[in-house]
Scaffold this motif. Structure first.
Motif, mmCIF file in Angstrom:
data_model
loop_
_atom_site.group_PDB
_atom_site.id
_atom_site.type_symbol
_atom_site.label_atom_id
_atom_site.label_comp_id
_atom_site.label_asym_id
_atom_site.label_seq_id
_atom_site.Cartn_x
_atom_site.Cartn_y
_atom_site.Cartn_z
ATOM 1 N N SER A 24 -1.522 -0.597 -1.797
ATOM 2 C CA SER A 24 -1.982 0.949 -2.289
ATOM 3 C C SER A 24 -1.157 1.960 -1.388
ATOM 4 O O SER A 24 -0.761 3.134 -1.828
ATOM 5 C CB SER A 24 -3.238 1.209 -2.071
ATOM 6 N N LEU A 25 -0.865 1.947 0.096
ATOM 7 C CA LEU A 25 -0.242 2.630 0.822
ATOM 8 C C LEU A 25 1.084 2.662 0.389
ATOM 9 O O LEU A 25 1.718 3.904 0.290
ATOM 10 C CB LEU A 25 -0.401 2.339 2.182
ATOM 11 N N GLY A 27 2.357 2.121 -2.725
ATOM 12 C CA GLY A 27 2.338 3.084 -3.705
ATOM 13 C C GLY A 27 2.342 4.509 -3.597
ATOM 14 O O GLY A 27 2.985 5.059 -4.159
ATOM 15 N N ARG A 28 1.501 4.782 -2.852
ATOM 16 C CA ARG A 28 1.505 6.261 -2.520
ATOM 17 C C ARG A 28 2.444 6.713 -1.907
ATOM 18 O O ARG A 28 3.099 7.910 -2.217
ATOM 19 C CB ARG A 28 0.134 6.457 -1.519
ATOM 20 N N GLU A 33 1.093 7.937 -5.788
ATOM 21 C CA GLU A 33 -0.119 7.546 -6.487
ATOM 22 C C GLU A 33 -0.745 6.269 -5.546
ATOM 23 O O GLU A 33 0.040 5.441 -5.387
ATOM 24 C CB GLU A 33 0.065 7.342 -7.911
ATOM 25 N N GLU A 34 -2.260 6.215 -5.680
ATOM 26 C CA GLU A 34 -2.580 4.999 -5.066
ATOM 27 C C GLU A 34 -2.550 4.050 -6.315
ATOM 28 O O GLU A 34 -2.631 4.191 -7.520
ATOM 29 C CB GLU A 34 -4.154 5.133 -4.891
ATOM 30 N N LEU A 35 -2.137 2.661 -5.869
ATOM 31 C CA LEU A 35 -2.332 1.629 -6.913
ATOM 32 C C LEU A 35 -3.769 1.195 -6.863
ATOM 33 O O LEU A 35 -4.566 1.319 -5.995
ATOM 34 C CB LEU A 35 -1.236 0.544 -6.447
ATOM 35 N N SER A 36 -4.173 0.638 -8.364
ATOM 36 C CA SER A 36 -5.420 0.262 -8.379
ATOM 37 C C SER A 36 -5.493 -0.937 -9.273
ATOM 38 O O SER A 36 -4.755 -0.728 -10.167
ATOM 39 C CB SER A 36 -6.415 1.486 -8.467
ATOM 40 N N ILE A 40 -2.650 -3.910 -8.098
ATOM 41 C CA ILE A 40 -2.819 -4.429 -6.630
ATOM 42 C C ILE A 40 -1.996 -5.885 -6.877
ATOM 43 O O ILE A 40 -1.146 -6.197 -6.025
ATOM 44 C CB ILE A 40 -3.954 -4.486 -6.102
#
Length: 111
Positions: A24-25, A27-28, A33-36, A40
């Protein structure tokens, strides 16, 4: 040229490890954007692929990189199927295919 290849291998390995540990980090930082959700495990498979690529680019036999990728992705996909609850129709065929590929890469004669 050899220095550039080693530098690229180190950079890809670092990115791959980051994708495995904190997808997620990454991706951000890369996309804002956060990965979700399913992103993941997809990011983690990508991380495994980048680590395999970096090993293949390192001085030595490229087969080791493909063997590393195939073995680790086999374990990760099987883990997702057993513990992660993600079981698409192609998950188990992919696991079996990677088991076979890993076995073939282990048996391949060294060149």
């Amino acid at each position: 040229m050899k220095r550039a290849l080693v530098l690229a291998a180190v950079g890809e390995a670092a990115t791959g490890v980051a994708l495995l540990i904190v997808p997620s980090l990454v991706g951000r930082l890369l996309f804002g954007e956060e990965l979700s959700g399913v992103a993941i495990p997809v990011a983690r498979v990508t991380g495994i692929a980048l680590i395999g690529l970096s090993i293949a680019c390192w001085p030595g036999p490229p087969r080791v990189g493909m063997l590393t990728y195939s073995a680790v992705v086999t374990l990760y996909l099987a883990y997702l199927g057993f513990a992660g609850g993600l079981t698409g129709i192609l998950l188990w065929p992919a696991v079996v295919l990677h088991i076979i590929l890993t076995a073939l890469l282990i048996q391949e004669p060294k060149t």
